[in-house]
Design an enzyme around this catalytic site. Structure first.
Site, short mmCIF file in Angstrom:
data_model
loop_
_atom_site.label_atom_id
_atom_site.label_comp_id
_atom_site.label_asym_id
_atom_site.label_seq_id
_atom_site.Cartn_x
_atom_site.Cartn_y
_atom_site.Cartn_z
N ASP A 133 0.78 -1.24 0.00
CA ASP A 133 0.00 0.00 0.00
C ASP A 133 0.81 1.30 0.00
O ASP A 133 0.31 2.31 -0.46
CB ASP A 133 -0.98 0.00 1.19
N CYS A 193 -23.56 -0.64 -2.88
CA CYS A 193 -22.45 0.17 -2.41
C CYS A 193 -22.57 1.62 -2.84
O CYS A 193 -22.16 2.54 -2.12
CB CYS A 193 -21.12 -0.42 -2.88
#
Length: 351
Positions: A133, A193
């Site tokens: 990340d 979502c």
């Protein structure tokens, strides 16, 4: 031999508790570069200047490390043991994103990837680089290319095997391992979502405007949050799980095996008043080893002030009044906003 080695590597990954394993090529995401450029060109990255930097590396893994021949993508589950949406009804308590309720996953997952990498070096004498990340690596498109899952309409990775509560890591290697087939989209007509987002952060399916995303606003954004978006924050003070929590594919979610991802009891629903009282030393002590620590006390308490302003609980007025002359002007302004909101609208309905 490479197929056998890949199978053994997958078994090692499983033994480390990783739920997803797949291989792709550094050249497997040719469309990513243009998508990234469009994202940045339209300013949807907000204050995340690092998204605009080194776009060549980020959009083309082959440029990041030209010697790499294969990218091993890995996923680790952090599925919560409760429904995080339930916390949103308890406005006097803080809602902290599930992933941040214990140890920093960057450290935990990277250690596992390094162990896996050392195993590979010992067996094959190759070179490796591991990323979790923090480097210019587009993990989600690579994970889809490696067959782990697909990027859903919320832009996060989801899978028919383990849902969408996962952390992703990448292991670049000079070995030429057999590549997996890319996964295809299985979202269908579902809009769960998109419709749940309280700040309308999705301009269209598969597109995110970070400037309206609660995770971005509470973690990455410096300075005051746009007044028009503050009510939408609710009691979310660090991150947001709404779009992840409503995904129907979570019926296949895999329980988190790593104990360091299990929620600390003091971070599941802490009281807003106690968090508002944190000074810098208290903040650092409470969030030692947590990803929350990196945003600093001031940005954190700013978020707490917004949550108090949204609480509709006049009993929290003393806690937030104490911050109206805070040394940080952003905190002071957030506290003043919260005081006015509670005084003018004690019932908590839209002002």
């Amino acid at each position: 031999m490479s197929a056998e080695l890949k199978a053994q590597l997958g078994a090692e990954a499983k033994a480390l508790g990783l739920v997803g394993f797949g291989v792709c090529r550094p050249t497997s995401i040719p469309a990513a570069q243009d998508r990234l450029r469009t994202f940045v060109k339209t300013q949807r990255h907000g204050q995340m200047g690092w998204m605009a930097e080194r776009m060549g590396w980020r959009g083309d893994p082959a440029e990041l490390w030209p010697d790499a021949r294969s990218i091993v993508m890995l996923a680790e589950s952090y599925t919560p043991e409760y429904d995080p949406l339930e916390l949103l009804d308890h406005r006097g308590c803080a809602a902290i994103s599930v992933y941040a309720q214990n140890r920093d996953y960057h450290d935990v997952l990277k250690k596992k990837l390094k162990r896996l990498g050392r195993w590979l070096i010992d067996r094959a004498g190759c070179e490796i680089k591991v990323f979790v990340d923090t480097a210019p690596v587009m993990e989600k498109p690579l994970a889809q290319a490696a067959g782990l899952g697909w990027q859903g309409k919320h832009t996060n990775l989801l899978s028919r095997d383990f849902g969408n509560w996962v952390f992703l890591g990448a292991l670049f290697t000079t070995l030429d391992l057999p590549a997996d087939d890319a996964e295809v989209d299985h979202c269908g007509s579902c809009r769960a979502c998109l419709d749940v987002c309280p700040t309308d952060a999705f301009p269209a399916p598969y597109q995110l405007d970070a400037r309206r995303c609660i995770s971005y606003l509470t973690i990455e954004h410096k300075g005051p949050v746009d007044a028009a978006l503050r009510e939408g924050l609710g009691n979310r003070i660090y991150g947001c799980d709404d779009c992840l929590a409503v995904c129907p594919w979570n019926k296949f979610a895999v329980a988190a095996q790593e104990a360091k991802y299990h929620a600390r009891t003091d971070l599941v629903a802490p009281g807003l008043a106690e968090l508002a009282a944190l000074d810098d030393a208290g903040f650092r002590t409470r969030f030692s080893g947590s990803p929350i620590k990196r945003i600093g006390r001031d940005r954190f308490v700013r978020n707490v002030c917004y949550a108090i302003g949204n609480s509709g609980d006049a009993a929290l007025l003393p806690a937030v009044r104490a911050l109206t002359d805070d040394a940080d002007p952003v905190v002071a302004e957030a506290a003043q906003w919260a005081v006015l909101r509670l005084q003018e609208d004690p019932a908590g309905s839209p002002a």
